[in-house]
Design a protein around this motif. Sequence first.
Motif, PDB file in Angstrom:
ATOM      1  N   ASP A   8       0.819  -1.221   0.000  1.00 59.54           N
ATOM      2  CA  ASP A   8       0.000   0.000   0.000  1.00 59.54           C
ATOM      3  C   ASP A   8       0.856   1.276   0.000  1.00 59.54           C
ATOM      4  O   ASP A   8       0.718   2.129   0.872  1.00 59.54           O
ATOM      5  CB  ASP A   8      -0.985  -0.043   1.188  1.00 59.54           C
ATOM      6  N   HIS A  10       0.724   3.489  -2.417  1.00 61.84           N
ATOM      7  CA  HIS A  10      -0.244   4.512  -2.818  1.00 61.84           C
ATOM      8  C   HIS A  10       0.385   5.808  -3.348  1.00 61.84           C
ATOM      9  O   HIS A  10       0.027   6.912  -2.913  1.00 61.84           O
ATOM     10  CB  HIS A  10      -1.215   4.810  -1.661  1.00 61.84           C
ATOM     11  N   ASP A  34      -1.386  -2.216  -4.321  1.00 61.24           N
ATOM     12  CA  ASP A  34      -1.763  -0.815  -4.167  1.00 61.24           C
ATOM     13  C   ASP A  34      -0.513   0.073  -4.254  1.00 61.24           C
ATOM     14  O   ASP A  34      -0.225   0.885  -3.372  1.00 61.24           O
ATOM     15  CB  ASP A  34      -2.578  -0.557  -2.890  1.00 61.24           C
ATOM     16  N   HIS A  61      -6.558  -0.877  -5.929  1.00 61.72           N
ATOM     17  CA  HIS A  61      -6.309   0.437  -6.537  1.00 61.72           C
ATOM     18  C   HIS A  61      -5.499   0.316  -7.831  1.00 61.72           C
ATOM     19  O   HIS A  61      -5.665   1.127  -8.744  1.00 61.72           O
ATOM     20  CB  HIS A  61      -5.612   1.377  -5.551  1.00 61.72           C
ATOM     21  N   HIS A 117      -2.885  -9.581  -1.537  1.00 60.62           N
ATOM     22  CA  HIS A 117      -3.222  -8.196  -1.205  1.00 60.62           C
ATOM     23  C   HIS A 117      -4.249  -8.169  -0.067  1.00 60.62           C
ATOM     24  O   HIS A 117      -3.996  -7.626   0.995  1.00 60.62           O
ATOM     25  CB  HIS A 117      -3.745  -7.443  -2.428  1.00 60.62           C
ATOM     26  N   HIS A 149      -3.727  -4.257   2.254  1.00 60.78           N
ATOM     27  CA  HIS A 149      -5.108  -3.828   1.991  1.00 60.78           C
ATOM     28  C   HIS A 149      -5.765  -3.026   3.123  1.00 60.78           C
ATOM     29  O   HIS A 149      -6.463  -2.064   2.871  1.00 60.78           O
ATOM     30  CB  HIS A 149      -5.959  -5.055   1.653  1.00 60.78           C
ATOM     31  N   HIS A 151      -4.143  -1.425   5.624  1.00 65.85           N
ATOM     32  CA  HIS A 151      -3.263  -0.339   6.063  1.00 65.85           C
ATOM     33  C   HIS A 151      -3.053  -0.366   7.585  1.00 65.85           C
ATOM     34  O   HIS A 151      -2.787   0.662   8.193  1.00 65.85           O
ATOM     35  CB  HIS A 151      -3.787   1.043   5.636  1.00 65.85           C
TER      36      HIS A 151
HETATM   37 ZN    ZN Z   1      -4.521   0.205  -0.118  1.00 69.66          ZN
END
Ligand code: ZN
Length: 251
Positions: A8, A10, A34, A61, A117, A149, A151
């Motif tokens: 993640d 991001h 992600d 994402h 994930h 996933h 976080h």
């Molecule tokens: Zn995420």
Amino acid sequence: MRLLLLSDIHSNLEALEACLAAAPAHDVVVNLGDIVGYGASPNEVTERSRGLGKLFVRGNHDKAATGLMDISDFNPVAGLAALWTRDKLKSENLEWLRALPHGPMQIDDLPNVQFVHGSPVDEDEYVVTLQDALEPLLVSTVPVTFFGHTHLQGGFSTNHSSTDDYRPVYKTVGQNETRDFPLKEGVRYLINPGSVGQPRDGDWRAAFALFDSDARLVTFCRTPYNLKGAQDRIVAANLPQRLATRLAAGR
Ligand code: ZN
């Protein structure tokens, strides 16, 4: 084998660079998905992640930004960021993200470890509570699963007579810190290294983990990063303000 576990990210380049600078020595980088979404550096983070190799699983994402998933399931802010990301991604980066594999993935030399994930049962499922963790812990044939996933840094375990959860507790809110979590024989685990680029456990620091498969030791890590730099980029990109402010709160 020493694995650096990143999840993640991001599109938060500042957080990713801080994790790489703080990471102890490792043999392999595993990315739990992600890579993009929310943050303002999708191309930089995709290219950096790709360069690190070696094992990847796709996140929701990554799917949404590359058109593999309908964004109607996303909240408006996440949907907006996914569309912004799709627009900004260079075509080669978009194609690479779109081709990321569905979990679970494994490494040849580590048959007792898998990477997903969301959950080994469903790549988009959120494993937040011990209740959520029961099915994946019990049905999985692989004893140690690393996932992302949610976080939320930490993990779940079962020895088949009882189940347990674990969240690392840190002493500071602004320093580099680590917490060791030794794995026991005969116990199944679901372990989340936390989110590099958008933590949601109330700690703003970038999260990641190391796994030493010989020592059977997970080391959870937190590292401060250039938060202001990441926020300024989000604001300058005209992404929703909330995506910048939430980084400071770690929510
Ligand atoms: Zn995420």
